[in-house]
Design an enzyme around this catalytic site. Structure first.
Site, PDB file in Angstrom:
ATOM      1  N   GLU A  33       0.655  -0.917  -0.056  1.00  0.00           N
ATOM      2  CA  GLU A  33       0.031   0.410   0.201  1.00  0.00           C
ATOM      3  C   GLU A  33       0.542   1.436   0.500  1.00  0.00           C
ATOM      4  O   GLU A  33       2.085   1.187   0.694  1.00  0.00           O
ATOM      5  CB  GLU A  33      -0.832   0.269   1.366  1.00  0.00           C
ATOM      6  CG  GLU A  33      -1.293  -2.050   1.075  1.00  0.00           C
ATOM      7  CD  GLU A  33      -3.013  -0.963   2.709  1.00  0.00           C
ATOM      8  OE1 GLU A  33      -3.850  -1.810   1.874  1.00  0.00           O
ATOM      9  OE2 GLU A  33      -2.854  -0.264   3.499  1.00  0.00           O
TER      10      GLU A  33
ATOM     11  N   CYS B 112       3.206   8.610   0.882  1.00  0.00           N
ATOM     12  CA  CYS B 112       4.407   7.808   2.211  1.00  0.00           C
ATOM     13  C   CYS B 112       3.708   6.225   1.496  1.00  0.00           C
ATOM     14  O   CYS B 112       3.615   5.840   0.848  1.00  0.00           O
ATOM     15  CB  CYS B 112       2.478   7.416   3.443  1.00  0.00           C
ATOM     16  SG  CYS B 112       2.843   6.579   4.796  1.00  0.00           S
TER      17      CYS B 112
ATOM     18  N   CYS C 283       5.902  -6.653   8.147  1.00  0.00           N
ATOM     19  CA  CYS C 283       7.047  -6.268   8.556  1.00  0.00           C
ATOM     20  C   CYS C 283       7.308  -7.070   9.821  1.00  0.00           C
ATOM     21  O   CYS C 283       5.194  -7.640  10.771  1.00  0.00           O
ATOM     22  CB  CYS C 283       6.635  -4.839   9.445  1.00  0.00           C
ATOM     23  SG  CYS C 283       7.888  -4.075  10.142  1.00  0.00           S
TER      24      CYS C 283
ATOM     25  N   CYS D 292       5.506  -4.925  16.065  1.00  0.00           N
ATOM     26  CA  CYS D 292       5.058  -3.212  16.754  1.00  0.00           C
ATOM     27  C   CYS D 292       3.806  -3.647  17.289  1.00  0.00           C
ATOM     28  O   CYS D 292       2.346  -3.908  16.902  1.00  0.00           O
ATOM     29  CB  CYS D 292       5.326  -1.876  16.674  1.00  0.00           C
ATOM     30  SG  CYS D 292       7.097  -2.264  16.453  1.00  0.00           S
TER      31      CYS D 292
ATOM     32  N   CYS E  12       0.370  -2.233  15.661  1.00  0.00           N
ATOM     33  CA  CYS E  12       0.857  -1.219  14.598  1.00  0.00           C
ATOM     34  C   CYS E  12       0.098  -2.270  13.851  1.00  0.00           C
ATOM     35  O   CYS E  12       0.410  -3.765  13.697  1.00  0.00           O
ATOM     36  CB  CYS E  12       2.198  -1.045  13.894  1.00  0.00           C
ATOM     37  SG  CYS E  12       2.464  -0.891  12.042  1.00  0.00           S
TER      38      CYS E  12
ATOM     39  N   GLY F  48       6.706  -2.240   6.268  1.00  0.00           N
ATOM     40  CA  GLY F  48       8.007  -2.362   5.853  1.00  0.00           C
ATOM     41  C   GLY F  48       9.006  -2.161   7.106  1.00  0.00           C
ATOM     42  O   GLY F  48       8.607  -0.103   7.142  1.00  0.00           O
ATOM     43  N   GLU F  49       9.441  -1.830   7.839  1.00  0.00           N
ATOM     44  CA  GLU F  49      10.542  -1.145   8.005  1.00  0.00           C
ATOM     45  C   GLU F  49      12.086  -1.645   6.912  1.00  0.00           C
ATOM     46  O   GLU F  49      12.767  -2.208   6.682  1.00  0.00           O
ATOM     47  CB  GLU F  49      11.127  -2.084   9.065  1.00  0.00           C
ATOM     48  CG  GLU F  49      12.753  -1.870   9.821  1.00  0.00           C
ATOM     49  CD  GLU F  49      13.328  -0.892  10.107  1.00  0.00           C
ATOM     50  OE1 GLU F  49      12.530   0.009  11.118  1.00  0.00           O
ATOM     51  OE2 GLU F  49      13.856   0.819   9.838  1.00  0.00           O
TER      52      GLU F  49
ATOM     53  N   SER G  36      11.778   6.437   8.044  1.00  0.00           N
ATOM     54  CA  SER G  36      11.565   6.136   9.343  1.00  0.00           C
ATOM     55  C   SER G  36      11.642   4.719   9.686  1.00  0.00           C
ATOM     56  O   SER G  36      11.417   4.070   8.642  1.00  0.00           O
ATOM     57  CB  SER G  36       9.685   6.094   9.467  1.00  0.00           C
ATOM     58  OG  SER G  36       9.584   6.339  10.784  1.00  0.00           O
TER      59      SER G  36
ATOM     60  N   SER H  86      11.234   5.920  14.838  1.00  0.00           N
ATOM     61  CA  SER H  86      10.084   5.784  16.005  1.00  0.00           C
ATOM     62  C   SER H  86      10.274   5.865  17.546  1.00  0.00           C
ATOM     63  O   SER H  86      11.160   4.441  17.699  1.00  0.00           O
ATOM     64  CB  SER H  86       9.295   4.473  15.466  1.00  0.00           C
ATOM     65  OG  SER H  86       8.837   5.109  15.032  1.00  0.00           O
ATOM     66  N   LEU H  87      10.240   6.345  18.163  1.00  0.00           N
ATOM     67  CA  LEU H  87      10.378   6.140  19.643  1.00  0.00           C
ATOM     68  C   LEU H  87       9.275   5.861  20.810  1.00  0.00           C
ATOM     69  O   LEU H  87       9.412   5.099  21.375  1.00  0.00           O
ATOM     70  CB  LEU H  87      11.160   7.288  20.260  1.00  0.00           C
ATOM     71  CG  LEU H  87      12.155   7.397  21.714  1.00  0.00           C
ATOM     72  CD1 LEU H  87      13.166   6.880  21.679  1.00  0.00           C
ATOM     73  CD2 LEU H  87      12.791   9.059  21.684  1.00  0.00           C
TER      74      LEU H  87
ATOM     75  N   ASN I 227      -3.413   6.300  16.275  1.00  0.00           N
ATOM     76  CA  ASN I 227      -4.776   5.336  15.374  1.00  0.00           C
ATOM     77  C   ASN I 227      -5.084   4.138  15.891  1.00  0.00           C
ATOM     78  O   ASN I 227      -4.691   3.524  15.920  1.00  0.00           O
ATOM     79  CB  ASN I 227      -4.381   5.640  13.676  1.00  0.00           C
ATOM     80  CG  ASN I 227      -3.784   6.835  13.494  1.00  0.00           C
ATOM     81  OD1 ASN I 227      -4.521   7.950  13.648  1.00  0.00           O
ATOM     82  ND2 ASN I 227      -2.936   7.215  12.708  1.00  0.00           N
TER      83      ASN I 227
ATOM     84  N   CYS J  62      -1.134   6.908   9.166  1.00  0.00           N
ATOM     85  CA  CYS J  62       0.215   5.692   9.477  1.00  0.00           C
ATOM     86  C   CYS J  62      -0.778   4.781  10.102  1.00  0.00           C
ATOM     87  O   CYS J  62      -0.974   4.993  11.469  1.00  0.00           O
ATOM     88  CB  CYS J  62       1.067   6.956   9.617  1.00  0.00           C
ATOM     89  SG  CYS J  62       1.783   7.697   8.458  1.00  0.00           S
TER      90      CYS J  62
HETATM   91  N1  SAH Z   1       8.195   0.459  10.470  1.00  0.00           N
HETATM   92  C1  SAH Z   1       9.307   2.311  10.385  1.00  0.00           C
HETATM   93  C2  SAH Z   1       8.295   2.615   9.014  1.00  0.00           C
HETATM   94  C3  SAH Z   1       6.950   2.525   8.794  1.00  0.00           C
HETATM   95  S1  SAH Z   1       5.564   2.824  10.235  1.00  0.00           S
HETATM   96  C4  SAH Z   1       8.952   2.626  11.775  1.00  0.00           C
HETATM   97  O1  SAH Z   1       8.303   1.607  12.693  1.00  0.00           O
HETATM   98  O2  SAH Z   1       9.369   3.693  11.720  1.00  0.00           O
HETATM   99  C5  SAH Z   1       5.890   4.192  10.417  1.00  0.00           C
HETATM  100  C6  SAH Z   1       5.109   5.718  10.907  1.00  0.00           C
HETATM  101  O3  SAH Z   1       3.525   5.019  11.440  1.00  0.00           O
HETATM  102  C7  SAH Z   1       5.824   4.899  12.672  1.00  0.00           C
HETATM  103  O4  SAH Z   1       5.803   6.031  13.086  1.00  0.00           O
HETATM  104  C8  SAH Z   1       5.084   3.728  13.222  1.00  0.00           C
HETATM  105  O5  SAH Z   1       5.233   3.837  14.766  1.00  0.00           O
HETATM  106  C9  SAH Z   1       3.983   4.936  12.768  1.00  0.00           C
HETATM  107  N2  SAH Z   1       2.458   4.135  13.094  1.00  0.00           N
HETATM  108  C10 SAH Z   1       2.275   2.499  13.372  1.00  0.00           C
HETATM  109  N3  SAH Z   1       1.333   2.154  14.317  1.00  0.00           N
HETATM  110  C11 SAH Z   1       0.419   3.633  14.339  1.00  0.00           C
HETATM  111  C12 SAH Z   1      -0.887   3.615  14.776  1.00  0.00           C
HETATM  112  N4  SAH Z   1      -1.703   2.807  15.290  1.00  0.00           N
HETATM  113  N5  SAH Z   1      -1.425   5.165  14.803  1.00  0.00           N
HETATM  114  C13 SAH Z   1      -0.119   5.426  14.316  1.00  0.00           C
HETATM  115  N6  SAH Z   1       1.383   5.728  14.082  1.00  0.00           N
HETATM  116  C14 SAH Z   1       1.575   4.109  14.111  1.00  0.00           C
HETATM  117 FE1  SF4 Z   2       7.218  -2.828  11.571  1.00  0.00          FE
HETATM  118 FE2  SF4 Z   2       7.087  -0.233  11.739  1.00  0.00          FE
HETATM  119 FE3  SF4 Z   2       4.746  -1.090  12.215  1.00  0.00          FE
HETATM  120 FE4  SF4 Z   2       6.790  -0.854  14.104  1.00  0.00          FE
HETATM  121  S1  SF4 Z   2       5.621   0.771  13.174  1.00  0.00           S
HETATM  122  S2  SF4 Z   2       5.572  -2.843  13.063  1.00  0.00           S
HETATM  123  S3  SF4 Z   2       8.877  -1.300  12.711  1.00  0.00           S
HETATM  124  S4  SF4 Z   2       5.373  -1.115  10.241  1.00  0.00           S
END
Ligand code: SAH
Ligand code: SF4
Length: 370
Positions: free
Chosen positions: A107, A120, A127, A131, A134, A175-176, A203, A226-227, A302, A347
């Site tokens: 996507e 984006c 992935c 997390c 996510c 993905g990462e 990111s 992503s902290l 989200n 995102c």
């Molecule tokens: N894997 C990488 C890039 C893809 S995720 C990463 O984790 O940074 C891109 C961004 O979307 C990251 O900052 C991630 O933490 C955020 N994200 C993932 N799930 C989310 C959610 N449910 N609500 C808001 N942001 C989210």
């Molecule tokens: Fe993968 Fe980024 Fe989603 Fe974490 S937030 S599962 S690293 S895509």
């Protein structure tokens, strides 16, 4: 223990395994086409047709002779992903589902904002990092995208949405990206011919060897980390990758990172109700990032039905209080507006459809949705 995804085999394209010309650098394409073209500059014409105009069919390269187009078509393919579906949100954010040569679906999201578009895009078809907030992580691992698929993704969306060349690009889709650095670097070499590096952001969830590799690149896009939590205990609970690369290692590696004079790091911080949204958390976050020239992007989580009842954004007042506290501590921060959430385009809500989720089994700190 998290391991990198295995390198994926040459993408089997629909066009019966003829080598794909997308994802090849100018010089590599020139080498490959040298035996077929009548004049050397023809390779440059093919490169521009592919990577600037997004032409998906050799027959449409009318600046070339019919004979050359025929020869190209016999030997090569153009692996442009196919637009499988598009979902338009009320705020004009558009999610585009793209089908790759092997049937994998990824996507990309087009986010218009006052005449400028941000795309984006995805770096993997899934992935493995799981997390807990996510949806991509919930749906599980997928393969690395090739350089051609990353470039093709941008071209396909540009073509589908009739977008100009000057875009912002964020690798915040599925993905990462820093588990796919070789293909990311090859794709960036091509994409930066039409998109300025300072308009591209990668990111990462904090893959230390990937950041170290990026630090060695001659030309670097922006880096966002992503902290999401100021301490290891909570970060490991919501981001299992923190057990492999804990905060001390991640921050030490960022201190060594060569940041260009006019750039800032971005720290992304998802706000989740009652998990990481307290005033003390804002203070701890400010302390943690004090050594860096950085800004914080606050992202109210989200919510998504598959993630269950625990992923709830804080109230508007609490988000505002967190934001103000950072400001008081001298931290530059913004609150990300939610875009496209009526079509799950925001995102973290990108998911590979038509694939069974791998479920919550074995995932620490995450309960099945109630
Ligand atoms: N894997 C990488 C890039 C893809 S995720 C990463 O984790 O940074 C891109 C961004 O979307 C990251 O900052 C991630 O933490 C955020 N994200 C993932 N799930 C989310 C959610 N449910 N609500 C808001 N942001 C989210
Ligand atoms: Fe993968 Fe980024 Fe989603 Fe974490 S937030 S599962 S690293 S895509």
């Amino acid at each position: 223990m998290v391991t990198a995804l295995p390198p994926h085999p040459e993408a089997p394209t629909a066009a019966a395994r003829r080598p794909d010309l997308l994802g090849l650098s100018r010089s590599r394409l020139a080498e490959l086409l040298a035996p077929i073209v009548d004049r050397p500059f023809r390779a440059g014409q093919v490169y521009d047709a592919l990577n600037r105009r997004g032409v998906g069919d050799f027959a449409a390269m009318t600046e070339l002779s019919k004979e050359l187009r025929r020869r190209l078509g016999e030997r090569f393919s153009i692996g442009l992903p196919e637009v499988a579906e598009r979902l338009v949100s009320a705020d004009e954010t558009v999610k585009v589902l793209l089908r790759l040569g092997d049937g994998a679906v990824i996507e990309a999201v087009d986010i218009p904002d006052r005449g400028r578009h941000t795309l984006c895009i995805s770096s993997q078809a899934g992935c493995a990092l799981a997390c807990s907030f996510c949806v991509t992580g919930y749906w599980g691992a997928g393969r690395n995208l090739t350089a051609g698929e990353i470039v093709g993704q941008v071209l396909a969306v540009r073509r589908d949405r009739d977008l100009p060349e000057g875009l912002n690009l964020v690798f915040m889709g599925m993905g990462e990206p820093l588990l796919n650095t070789a293909n990311l670097a090859a794709a960036l070499e091509i994409l930066t011919e039409t998109i300025a590096l300072r308009r591209i952001t990668v990111s990462t969830s904090g893959i230390v060897p990937g950041i170290e590799e990026m630090a060695r690149w001659e030309r670097r896009p922006n880096l966002a980390i992503s902290l999401h939590s100021p301490d290891d205990e909570r970060r490991s609970r919501i981001m299992p990758i923190n057990r492999t690369y804990p905060l001390a290692d991640l921050l030490a590696c960022l201190r060594r990172y060569p940041l260009e004079a006019n750039r800032r790091l971005t720290f992304e911080y998802i706000l989740i109700r009652d998990l990481n949204d307290a005033r003390a958390d804002a203070d701890a976050l400010a302390r943690l990032i004090a050594p860096f020239r950085a800004k914080v992007n606050l992202i109210p989580v989200n919510p998504d039905p598959v993630l269950g009842a625990r992923m709830v954004p804080p109230s508007a007042e609490r988000i505002d209080a967190f934001h103000r506290r950072l400001k008081e501590r001298g931290v530059l921060s913004t609150v990300r507006r939610r875009r496209g959430d009526d079509v799950s385009a925001a995102c973290g809500q990108l998911r590979a459809p038509h694939r069974p989720p791998r479920g919550f089994a074995g995932r620490a700190g995450v309960r099945p949705p109630s």
